[in-house]
Motif scaffolding. Structure first.
Motif, mmCIF file in Angstrom:
data_model
loop_
_atom_site.group_PDB
_atom_site.id
_atom_site.type_symbol
_atom_site.label_atom_id
_atom_site.label_comp_id
_atom_site.label_asym_id
_atom_site.label_seq_id
_atom_site.Cartn_x
_atom_site.Cartn_y
_atom_site.Cartn_z
ATOM 1 N N GLU A 1 43.438 36.309 43.768
ATOM 2 C CA GLU A 1 44.503 36.633 42.823
ATOM 3 C C GLU A 1 44.366 35.707 41.626
ATOM 4 O O GLU A 1 44.282 34.488 41.774
ATOM 5 C CB GLU A 1 45.883 36.456 43.451
ATOM 6 C CG GLU A 1 46.987 36.840 42.486
ATOM 7 C CD GLU A 1 48.385 36.628 43.052
ATOM 8 O OE1 GLU A 1 49.339 37.013 42.372
ATOM 9 O OE2 GLU A 1 48.508 36.063 44.159
ATOM 10 N N ASP A 2 44.355 36.295 40.440
ATOM 11 C CA ASP A 2 44.093 35.506 39.234
ATOM 12 C C ASP A 2 45.318 34.832 38.639
ATOM 13 O O ASP A 2 45.235 34.193 37.612
ATOM 14 C CB ASP A 2 43.406 36.359 38.178
ATOM 15 C CG ASP A 2 44.308 37.439 37.602
ATOM 16 O OD1 ASP A 2 45.455 37.595 38.070
ATOM 17 O OD2 ASP A 2 43.853 38.140 36.675
ATOM 18 N N GLY A 3 46.477 34.954 39.273
ATOM 19 C CA GLY A 3 47.677 34.305 38.755
ATOM 20 C C GLY A 3 48.550 35.233 37.931
ATOM 21 O O GLY A 3 49.689 34.893 37.611
ATOM 22 N N THR A 4 48.038 36.408 37.581
ATOM 23 C CA THR A 4 48.829 37.382 36.820
ATOM 24 C C THR A 4 49.253 38.552 37.697
ATOM 25 O O THR A 4 49.817 39.512 37.202
ATOM 26 C CB THR A 4 48.034 37.938 35.620
ATOM 27 O OG1 THR A 4 46.956 38.746 36.105
ATOM 28 C CG2 THR A 4 47.507 36.834 34.728
ATOM 29 N N GLY A 5 48.954 38.449 38.989
ATOM 30 C CA GLY A 5 49.276 39.539 39.902
ATOM 31 C C GLY A 5 48.125 40.508 40.103
ATOM 32 O O GLY A 5 48.237 41.455 40.872
ATOM 33 N N SER A 6 47.008 40.268 39.434
ATOM 34 C CA SER A 6 45.819 41.111 39.604
ATOM 35 C C SER A 6 44.944 40.539 40.702
ATOM 36 O O SER A 6 44.780 39.320 40.809
ATOM 37 C CB SER A 6 45.012 41.184 38.303
ATOM 38 O OG SER A 6 45.763 41.827 37.304
#
Length: 75
Positions: free
Chosen positions: A34-39
């Protein structure tokens, strides 16, 4: 779903070390990031359990592996 640390620093072009809980039969499972933006992105394919560093191993999904998978899916 299991959460754990992915170690991008000690990994190579083709290998990814991770500390996500696994058990027998999990080989071939995707390693999600998870990249931290919810993706979420598949960054690896689990291949083996803990080694002498207590890390699991995965094949890193780099551009070469991604292209191979895409060619296979077209067949």
């Amino acid at each position: 779903r299991s959460l754990g640390k992915i170690n991008f620093n000690t990994s190579s072009t083709y290998r990814l070390d991770h500390r996500i809980d696994t058990c027998d039969g999990h080989s071939g499972s995707p390693i999600w990031y998870e990249d931290g933006t919810g993706s979420f992105f598949v960054v690896g394919i689990h291949v083996s359990g803990p080694d002498d560093t207590d890390s699991n191993s995965a094949i890193r999904v780099n551009s070469e592996v991604r292209e191979f998978i895409q060619r296979f899916l077209v067949l």
